[in-house]
Motif scaffolding. Structure first.
Motif, PDB file in Angstrom:
ATOM      1  N   MET A  24       0.820  -1.205   0.000  1.00 19.45           N
ATOM      2  CA  MET A  24       0.000   0.000   0.000  1.00 19.45           C
ATOM      3  C   MET A  24       0.857   1.259   0.000  1.00 19.45           C
ATOM      4  O   MET A  24       0.544   2.246  -0.685  1.00 19.45           O
ATOM      5  CB  MET A  24      -0.919   0.010   1.220  1.00 19.45           C
ATOM      6  CG  MET A  24      -1.876   1.198   1.252  1.00 19.45           C
ATOM      7  SD  MET A  24      -2.734   1.372   2.837  1.00 19.45           S
ATOM      8  CE  MET A  24      -1.381   1.930   3.879  1.00 19.45           C
ATOM      9  N   ALA A  25       1.964   1.251   0.751  1.00 20.95           N
ATOM     10  CA  ALA A  25       2.820   2.434   0.832  1.00 20.95           C
ATOM     11  C   ALA A  25       3.392   2.802  -0.524  1.00 20.95           C
ATOM     12  O   ALA A  25       3.586   3.984  -0.833  1.00 20.95           O
ATOM     13  CB  ALA A  25       3.949   2.192   1.836  1.00 20.95           C
ATOM     14  N   VAL A  26       3.679   1.796  -1.350  1.00 26.73           N
ATOM     15  CA  VAL A  26       4.214   2.060  -2.692  1.00 26.73           C
ATOM     16  C   VAL A  26       3.160   2.769  -3.536  1.00 26.73           C
ATOM     17  O   VAL A  26       3.443   3.747  -4.231  1.00 26.73           O
ATOM     18  CB  VAL A  26       4.660   0.744  -3.360  1.00 26.73           C
ATOM     19  CG1 VAL A  26       5.216   1.006  -4.757  1.00 26.73           C
ATOM     20  CG2 VAL A  26       5.702   0.042  -2.503  1.00 26.73           C
ATOM     21  N   ALA A  27       1.923   2.291  -3.469  1.00 24.34           N
ATOM     22  CA  ALA A  27       0.840   2.934  -4.209  1.00 24.34           C
ATOM     23  C   ALA A  27       0.610   4.364  -3.727  1.00 24.34           C
ATOM     24  O   ALA A  27       0.421   5.286  -4.533  1.00 24.34           O
ATOM     25  CB  ALA A  27      -0.441   2.117  -4.073  1.00 24.34           C
ATOM     26  N   LEU A  28       0.629   4.570  -2.426  1.00 24.73           N
ATOM     27  CA  LEU A  28       0.423   5.916  -1.880  1.00 24.73           C
ATOM     28  C   LEU A  28       1.545   6.860  -2.276  1.00 24.73           C
ATOM     29  O   LEU A  28       1.319   8.039  -2.550  1.00 24.73           O
ATOM     30  CB  LEU A  28       0.302   5.845  -0.360  1.00 24.73           C
ATOM     31  CG  LEU A  28      -0.895   5.077   0.202  1.00 24.73           C
ATOM     32  CD1 LEU A  28      -0.874   5.105   1.721  1.00 24.73           C
ATOM     33  CD2 LEU A  28      -2.211   5.637  -0.326  1.00 24.73           C
ATOM     34  N   ALA A  29       2.782   6.330  -2.319  1.00 27.26           N
ATOM     35  CA  ALA A  29       3.921   7.152  -2.730  1.00 27.26           C
ATOM     36  C   ALA A  29       3.763   7.600  -4.174  1.00 27.26           C
ATOM     37  O   ALA A  29       4.081   8.747  -4.525  1.00 27.26           O
ATOM     38  CB  ALA A  29       5.222   6.373  -2.552  1.00 27.26           C
ATOM     39  N   ALA A  30       3.274   6.710  -5.033  1.00 24.92           N
ATOM     40  CA  ALA A  30       3.092   7.064  -6.432  1.00 24.92           C
ATOM     41  C   ALA A  30       2.010   8.126  -6.619  1.00 24.92           C
ATOM     42  O   ALA A  30       2.042   8.880  -7.592  1.00 24.92           O
ATOM     43  CB  ALA A  30       2.747   5.817  -7.239  1.00 24.92           C
ATOM     44  N   LEU A  31       1.057   8.186  -5.698  1.00 25.30           N
ATOM     45  CA  LEU A  31      -0.062   9.122  -5.822  1.00 25.30           C
ATOM     46  C   LEU A  31       0.205  10.463  -5.146  1.00 25.30           C
ATOM     47  O   LEU A  31      -0.688  11.321  -5.113  1.00 25.30           O
ATOM     48  CB  LEU A  31      -1.321   8.496  -5.218  1.00 25.30           C
ATOM     49  CG  LEU A  31      -1.909   7.312  -5.983  1.00 25.30           C
ATOM     50  CD1 LEU A  31      -3.057   6.701  -5.199  1.00 25.30           C
ATOM     51  CD2 LEU A  31      -2.372   7.728  -7.373  1.00 25.30           C
ATOM     52  N   ASP A  32       1.387  10.673  -4.591  1.00 26.65           N
ATOM     53  CA  ASP A  32       1.682  11.903  -3.843  1.00 26.65           C
ATOM     54  C   ASP A  32       0.739  12.079  -2.660  1.00 26.65           C
ATOM     55  O   ASP A  32       0.315  13.196  -2.322  1.00 26.65           O
ATOM     56  CB  ASP A  32       1.597  13.146  -4.742  1.00 26.65           C
ATOM     57  CG  ASP A  32       2.783  13.267  -5.673  1.00 26.65           C
ATOM     58  OD1 ASP A  32       3.884  12.807  -5.305  1.00 26.65           O
ATOM     59  OD2 ASP A  32       2.620  13.804  -6.790  1.00 26.65           O
ATOM     60  N   ALA A  33       0.398  10.974  -2.005  1.00 27.25           N
ATOM     61  CA  ALA A  33      -0.457  11.045  -0.825  1.00 27.25           C
ATOM     62  C   ALA A  33       0.264  11.753   0.319  1.00 27.25           C
ATOM     63  O   ALA A  33       1.505  11.809   0.353  1.00 27.25           O
ATOM     64  CB  ALA A  33      -0.859   9.641  -0.388  1.00 27.25           C
ATOM     65  N   ARG A  34      -0.519  12.281   1.243  1.00 30.62           N
ATOM     66  CA  ARG A  34       0.035  12.950   2.413  1.00 30.62           C
ATOM     67  C   ARG A  34      -0.388  12.209   3.683  1.00 30.62           C
ATOM     68  O   ARG A  34      -1.479  11.632   3.749  1.00 30.62           O
ATOM     69  CB  ARG A  34      -0.413  14.412   2.493  1.00 30.62           C
ATOM     70  CG  ARG A  34       0.145  15.272   1.376  1.00 30.62           C
ATOM     71  CD  ARG A  34      -0.119  16.740   1.616  1.00 30.62           C
ATOM     72  NE  ARG A  34       0.570  17.275   2.774  1.00 30.62           N
ATOM     73  CZ  ARG A  34       1.866  17.614   2.791  1.00 30.62           C
ATOM     74  NH1 ARG A  34       2.619  17.442   1.715  1.00 30.62           N
ATOM     75  NH2 ARG A  34       2.410  18.119   3.881  1.00 30.62           N
ATOM     76  N   VAL A  35       0.479  12.248   4.686  1.00 32.06           N
ATOM     77  CA  VAL A  35       0.220  11.630   5.977  1.00 32.06           C
ATOM     78  C   VAL A  35      -0.076  12.724   6.995  1.00 32.06           C
ATOM     79  O   VAL A  35       0.669  13.708   7.086  1.00 32.06           O
ATOM     80  CB  VAL A  35       1.443  10.804   6.452  1.00 32.06           C
ATOM     81  CG1 VAL A  35       1.168  10.165   7.806  1.00 32.06           C
ATOM     82  CG2 VAL A  35       1.790   9.746   5.430  1.00 32.06           C
ATOM     83  N   HIS A  36      -1.153  12.559   7.752  1.00 36.73           N
ATOM     84  CA  HIS A  36      -1.497  13.483   8.830  1.00 36.73           C
ATOM     85  C   HIS A  36      -1.168  12.803  10.159  1.00 36.73           C
ATOM     86  O   HIS A  36      -1.627  11.691  10.433  1.00 36.73           O
ATOM     87  CB  HIS A  36      -2.971  13.854   8.764  1.00 36.73           C
ATOM     88  CG  HIS A  36      -3.346  14.595   7.518  1.00 36.73           C
ATOM     89  ND1 HIS A  36      -3.237  15.962   7.405  1.00 36.73           N
ATOM     90  CD2 HIS A  36      -3.810  14.159   6.318  1.00 36.73           C
ATOM     91  CE1 HIS A  36      -3.635  16.349   6.212  1.00 36.73           C
ATOM     92  NE2 HIS A  36      -3.981  15.258   5.520  1.00 36.73           N
ATOM     93  N   VAL A  37      -0.392  13.489  10.965  1.00 36.26           N
ATOM     94  CA  VAL A  37       0.153  12.926  12.199  1.00 36.26           C
ATOM     95  C   VAL A  37      -0.229  13.809  13.375  1.00 36.26           C
ATOM     96  O   VAL A  37      -0.284  15.041  13.262  1.00 36.26           O
ATOM     97  CB  VAL A  37       1.693  12.822  12.092  1.00 36.26           C
ATOM     98  CG1 VAL A  37       2.319  12.466  13.429  1.00 36.26           C
ATOM     99  CG2 VAL A  37       2.079  11.795  11.036  1.00 36.26           C
ATOM    100  N   THR A  38      -0.500  13.168  14.515  1.00 40.79           N
ATOM    101  CA  THR A  38      -0.695  13.908  15.759  1.00 40.79           C
ATOM    102  C   THR A  38       0.311  13.398  16.786  1.00 40.79           C
ATOM    103  O   THR A  38       0.656  12.216  16.804  1.00 40.79           O
ATOM    104  CB  THR A  38      -2.133  13.743  16.291  1.00 40.79           C
ATOM    105  OG1 THR A  38      -2.318  14.595  17.426  1.00 40.79           O
ATOM    106  CG2 THR A  38      -2.444  12.307  16.676  1.00 40.79           C
ATOM    107  N   GLY A  39       0.821  14.318  17.617  1.00 38.81           N
ATOM    108  CA  GLY A  39       1.846  13.941  18.586  1.00 38.81           C
ATOM    109  C   GLY A  39       2.047  15.000  19.639  1.00 38.81           C
ATOM    110  O   GLY A  39       1.309  15.999  19.679  1.00 38.81           O
ATOM    111  N   PRO A  40       3.053  14.832  20.495  1.00 39.61           N
ATOM    112  CA  PRO A  40       3.283  15.794  21.573  1.00 39.61           C
ATOM    113  C   PRO A  40       3.446  17.235  21.103  1.00 39.61           C
ATOM    114  O   PRO A  40       2.921  18.157  21.751  1.00 39.61           O
ATOM    115  CB  PRO A  40       4.564  15.262  22.243  1.00 39.61           C
ATOM    116  CG  PRO A  40       4.547  13.797  21.952  1.00 39.61           C
ATOM    117  CD  PRO A  40       3.951  13.666  20.582  1.00 39.61           C
ATOM    118  N   PRO A  41       4.137  17.485  19.963  1.00 38.99           N
ATOM    119  CA  PRO A  41       4.251  18.883  19.536  1.00 38.99           C
ATOM    120  C   PRO A  41       2.991  19.428  18.884  1.00 38.99           C
ATOM    121  O   PRO A  41       2.899  20.623  18.615  1.00 38.99           O
ATOM    122  CB  PRO A  41       5.394  18.845  18.502  1.00 38.99           C
ATOM    123  CG  PRO A  41       6.010  17.493  18.591  1.00 38.99           C
ATOM    124  CD  PRO A  41       4.933  16.594  19.104  1.00 38.99           C
ATOM    125  N   GLY A  42       2.027  18.568  18.583  1.00 40.15           N
ATOM    126  CA  GLY A  42       0.825  18.981  17.879  1.00 40.15           C
ATOM    127  C   GLY A  42       0.625  18.166  16.619  1.00 40.15           C
ATOM    128  O   GLY A  42       1.133  17.056  16.501  1.00 40.15           O
TER     129      GLY A  42
END
Length: 328
Positions: A165-183
């Motif tokens: 799946m990560a390979v397909a997402l990389a080809a599509l210019d997908a973005r990852v949304h992350v939440t963590g201690p800094p925000g």
């Protein structure tokens, strides 16, 4: 099995706080990779934070015409979702080409992105492995490595990233949304995973306590066509020797735009930017596809038993693009 504490997160903030509180805390969703590594003694968390019930299990269209996928969406659900099947077939094909239906029913989008290498030496605690124990050496370089990297590897590690799946997402210019201690923050999927360098123990750029909350697919015009091809040693339960995720936009027999990513060849999904640059504006034919593939793979550094991956990757790139170009 070593003892560990289990906590079920009530919300994202609580999950982040628990994970940030211990360097050996791990997030648990489907557990299809983490639990296996715990059984092998590769992972020894002191705390498992169950994030499977966080409200991140939806897929919906964004205002800009893209698609937002929650990190807790199951792989099996995503593969057959109408928006994915209609607009991003490369993602559905990649998911259906990985693992078994039983595993896809448990595995989540976030966990799929964060699964760890299947290198034999990483999974065997009796063998040296810089990824598992920094400074111990890389037994794979002179050992069994026919399925490992030909691009971007370092003296410290020749492992490959296993996610389809990560390979397909990389080809599509997908973005990852992350939440963590800094925000909260977001970045491209191509930037999530790292090449090994001198720190192969770090698979991604995520810091302790950060969680993937969602993946966003950009809007694609109707002219785009996409697909995923994978070569493996057996038809089921096998990870890619080489895979190709391709998206192609053709006008009047000319490549107007192209996106191309390779799996099974590097420590991260390998975005084939050299090939893409050569193909834009080129005739949509096998000669151009082959030339672009050759230029991309000129930077390959095969090991003793991985040289076969270079022509395999070349032929798979040409086939993937040719099949897309032939579609009406």
């Amino acid at each position: 099995m070593k003892p560990f504490r289990y906590e079920r997160a009530a919300d994202a903030a609580g999950a982040v706080a628990l994970l940030a509180g211990s360097p050996r805390a791990r997030a648990l969703a489907g557990g299809t990779n983490l639990v296996d590594l715990m059984r092998l003694g590769v992972e020894e968390p002191d705390l498992l934070v169950d994030v499977s019930r966080l409200p991140w299990d939806q897929v919906h269209e964004t205002d800009g015409g893209g698609v937002l996928i929650g990190a807790a969406v199951r792989n099996s659900d995503l593969a057959v979702h109408p928006l994915i099947r209609e607009r991003y077939p490369v993602v559905g094909q990649a998911l259906l080409g990985g693992a078994s239906s039983q595993l896809r029913n448990l595995a989540t989008v976030g966990g799929n992105l964060l699964q760890r290498t299947r290198c034999l030496y990483f999974q065997d605690v009796a063998k040296p492995c810089n990824k598992r124990q920094p400074g111990s050496g890389c037994a794979a370089r002179d050992g069994e490595h026919h399925g490992l990297a030909i691009l971007g590897w370092s003296d410290a590690c020749v492992a490959t990233h296993p996610s389809d799946m990560a390979v397909a997402l990389a080809a599509l210019d997908a973005r990852v949304h992350v939440t963590g201690p800094p925000g909260d923050r977001s970045f491209g999927v191509v930037d999530l995973h790292r090449l090994p360098g001198e720190e192969p123990q770090r698979d991604t750029i995520l810091e302790q306590g950060e969680l993937i909350a969602a993946v966003e697919l950009p809007a694609l015009s109707p002219g785009w066509r996409s697909g995923y091809l994978k070569v493996r040693e057996r038809a089921s339960f096998s990870f890619a020797l080489v895979s190709v995720a391709a998206a192609l936009d053709i006008a009047d027999g000319t490549v107007r735009d192209v996106r191309l990513a390779l799996g099974g060849v590097a420590h991260k999904p390998w975005r084939a930017t050299r090939a893409e640059e050569l193909l834009r504006g080129a005739p949509a034919g096998e000669d151009a596809f082959g030339h672009a593939a050759d230029e991309e793979l000129a930077q390959a550094r095969p090991l003793r038993d991985t040289a076969f991956k270079v022509p395999l990757a070349r032929n798979l790139i040409v086939r993937a693009l040719a099949e897309l170009a032939a579609r009406p």
